[in-house]
Design a protein around this motif. Structure first.
Motif, PDB file in Angstrom:
ATOM      1  N   ARG A  68       0.832  -1.199   0.000  1.00 32.98           N
ATOM      2  CA  ARG A  68       0.000   0.000   0.000  1.00 32.98           C
ATOM      3  C   ARG A  68       0.870   1.254   0.000  1.00 32.98           C
ATOM      4  NH1 ARG A  68      -2.876  -3.374   3.842  1.00 32.98           N
ATOM      5  NH2 ARG A  68      -1.467  -2.523   5.414  1.00 32.98           N
ATOM      6  N   GLU A  69       0.361   2.302  -0.586  1.00 34.71           N
ATOM      7  CA  GLU A  69       1.072   3.573  -0.673  1.00 34.71           C
ATOM      8  C   GLU A  69       0.245   4.657  -0.006  1.00 34.71           C
ATOM      9  OE1 GLU A  69       3.113   5.028  -4.453  1.00 34.71           O
ATOM     10  OE2 GLU A  69       1.403   6.409  -4.318  1.00 34.71           O
ATOM     11  N   GLN A  70       0.861   5.356   0.962  1.00 33.36           N
ATOM     12  CA  GLN A  70       0.192   6.466   1.627  1.00 33.36           C
ATOM     13  C   GLN A  70       0.960   7.745   1.336  1.00 33.36           C
ATOM     14  OE1 GLN A  70      -2.634   6.211   2.943  1.00 33.36           O
ATOM     15  NE2 GLN A  70      -2.893   4.099   3.640  1.00 33.36           N
ATOM     16  N   ARG A  71       0.232   8.796   1.007  1.00 32.97           N
ATOM     17  CA  ARG A  71       0.858  10.075   0.687  1.00 32.97           C
ATOM     18  C   ARG A  71       0.369  11.152   1.649  1.00 32.97           C
ATOM     19  NH1 ARG A  71       2.810  10.965  -4.675  1.00 32.97           N
ATOM     20  NH2 ARG A  71       2.864   9.032  -5.888  1.00 32.97           N
ATOM     21  N   GLY A  72       1.233  12.131   1.894  1.00 34.24           N
ATOM     22  CA  GLY A  72       0.829  13.295   2.667  1.00 34.24           C
ATOM     23  C   GLY A  72       0.904  13.081   4.158  1.00 34.24           C
ATOM     24  N   PHE A  80       5.649   0.701  14.044  1.00 37.02           N
ATOM     25  CA  PHE A  80       5.501   0.654  12.588  1.00 37.02           C
ATOM     26  C   PHE A  80       6.861   0.495  11.913  1.00 37.02           C
ATOM     27  CE2 PHE A  80       4.990   2.940   8.449  1.00 37.02           C
ATOM     28  CZ  PHE A  80       4.025   2.106   7.896  1.00 37.02           C
ATOM     29  N   GLY A  81       6.924  -0.358  10.904  1.00 37.34           N
ATOM     30  CA  GLY A  81       8.178  -0.624  10.201  1.00 37.34           C
ATOM     31  C   GLY A  81       8.807  -1.940  10.589  1.00 37.34           C
ATOM     32  N   ALA A 120       0.093   2.757   8.617  1.00 36.44           N
ATOM     33  CA  ALA A 120       0.148   4.194   8.390  1.00 36.44           C
ATOM     34  C   ALA A 120      -1.241   4.640   7.958  1.00 36.44           C
ATOM     35  CB  ALA A 120       1.173   4.528   7.316  1.00 36.44           C
ATOM     36  N   VAL A 121      -1.795   5.625   8.669  1.00 32.74           N
ATOM     37  CA  VAL A 121      -3.168   6.066   8.425  1.00 32.74           C
ATOM     38  C   VAL A 121      -3.161   7.547   8.068  1.00 32.74           C
ATOM     39  CG1 VAL A 121      -5.448   6.376   9.462  1.00 32.74           C
ATOM     40  CG2 VAL A 121      -4.087   4.353  10.024  1.00 32.74           C
TER      41      VAL A 121
END
Length: 285
Positions: A68-72, A80-81, A120-121
Motif C-alpha cells: 500500500r502507498e500512503q501520501r501526505g 511501525f516498520g 500508516a493512516v
C-alpha cells in the motif's frame, strides 16, 4: 536549522530544526525536516507513534509491507516498520514530525493506538477537515519556531479534549520505559493487583501492543541507538539484558530486517541525535 547528509550511496541532505522549548503536552516531542531527495528510506520501529504533518511542495510517500502507498500527512502505529519492510520516499518534503508517547496518543488522535494496527493512516481519516486546516496554517508560516508553537497548541487542545488511558495502563508503560524494557510484566500486574489477563487486555486495547512486545520494543530502541553511537554489539547485548550477542542479532533482525552492523548506519536512526537529542525517554511525563 541544521543540515546533515545521512545517505552514503545517494546522499540526501536533511535540514533539521528543533523546538526551543519543550512541548506543553507530556509525552510529545517534535522536529522539523526539509529533505530535497528522500529515496527509499527504511523506517525503523520506535516506541512512540509517529505523526507527519507535511506542508511543502512535495509529499512524503510511505510504502508498507502489503504494497500500500500512503501520501501526505499521516500517523503510524506503535512499532511501525517491523522487519524493515516499510520505506519512505519523496522529493522536496517539508514537515513537522511528532512523536507521541502511547499514553497521550489516544487523547491527541481521538482513537486508540490499537485501532491503527501497526499501519500508516492518513490524518484526514482521523481528523477530517482539521488535518487540512493545520497543513494550510503551517504552509503560511515561515518560522520553524512558530510552526512548532502552532502544532503544540493544536495538540494540547486535542489532548485536553480526547479520551485518557487508564492510569494503571499509563503506569505500566512508564515502568517499562524507566526500566528500559528490562521488566517482568507479570510482576507489574501483581503490583497493580490485576490478573495477567486483565493487564494484557487493557494494555493491548489502549496502547496497541501486548506489554511483553512493548518491553521488547523499548529494549530494542535503547540498544540500537547505542549501536548507532558506535558501541560494540557484545557490550550492548550484555548491558541491555540480552542473553548473548546472537540474541541481540536476532532482535535487531526481527525489528529491522538487517544486521546490527548494517543498522548502525541506517539514516532513520543516525538522524536522531540531530533531531531528537536526549529525547529517547518516551514516558508520559
Amino acid at each position: 536549522m541544521r543540515s546533515t547528509a545521512h545517505q552514503r550511496d545517494d546522499p540526501a541532505t536533511w535540514d533539521v530544526a528543533r523546538p526551543e522549548r519543550a512541548s506543553r503536552v507530556a509525552g510529545v516531542t517534535m522536529a522539523g525536516f526539509g529533505v530535497r531527495n528522500l529515496a527509499a528510506l527504511r523506517m525503523v520501529p520506535h516506541p512512540a507513534l509517529t505523526m507527519i504533518l507535511e506542508f511543502g511542495a512535495g509529499q512524503p510517500i510511505v510504502d508498507d509491507a502489503a504494497g500500500r502507498e500512503q501520501r501526505g500527512s499521516l500517523v503510524t502505529g506503535l512499532g511501525f516498520g517491523f522487519a524493515g519492510a516499510v520505506r519512505a520516499r519523496g522529493d522536496n518534503v517539508v514537515c513537522v514530525q511528532v512523536r507521541l508517547s502511547p499514553p497521550i496518543a489516544r487523547a491527541v488522535l481521538g482513537a486508540s493506538p490499537a485501532d491503527l494496527q501497526g499501519a500508516a493512516v492518513p490524518l484526514e481519516e482521523l481528523w477530517g477537515r482539521e488535518a487540512t486546516r493545520i497543513r494550510e496554517q503551517l504552509s503560511e508560516i515561515s518560522s520553524w519556531q512558530e510552526r512548532f508553537a502552532l502544532t503544540d497548541a493544536f495538540l494540547a487542545r486535542r489532548g485536553e479534549e480526547g479520551p485518557a488511558v487508564d492510569p494503571e495502563v499509563a503506569w505500566v508503560w512508564d515502568r517499562i520505559v524507566v526500566g528500559r524494557g528490562l521488566v517482568r510484566v507479570d510482576s507489574l500486574a501483581a503490583e497493580l493487583g490485576w490478573s495477567r489477563k486483565r493487564l494484557w487486555s487493557r494494555f493491548r486495547s489502549q496502547i496497541g501492543l501486548q506489554p511483553k512486545l512493548a518491553a521488547k520494543l523499548v529494549r530494542f530502541d535503547q540498544a540500537v541507538h547505542r549501536l548507532v553511537a558506535g558501541e560494540g554489539a557484545a557490550q550492548v547485548a550484555a548491558d541491555s539484558g540480552y542473553a548473548d550477542q546472537s540474541h541481540l542479532h536476532r532482535d535487531v533482525a526481527a525489528f529491522t530486517g538487517v544486521t546490527p552492523t548494517t543498522v548502525a548506519s541506517e539514516p532513520w536512526l543516525t538522524v536522531d541525535d540531530t533531531a531528537w537529542p536526549a529525547t529517547r525517554d518516551t514516558r508520559a511525563r
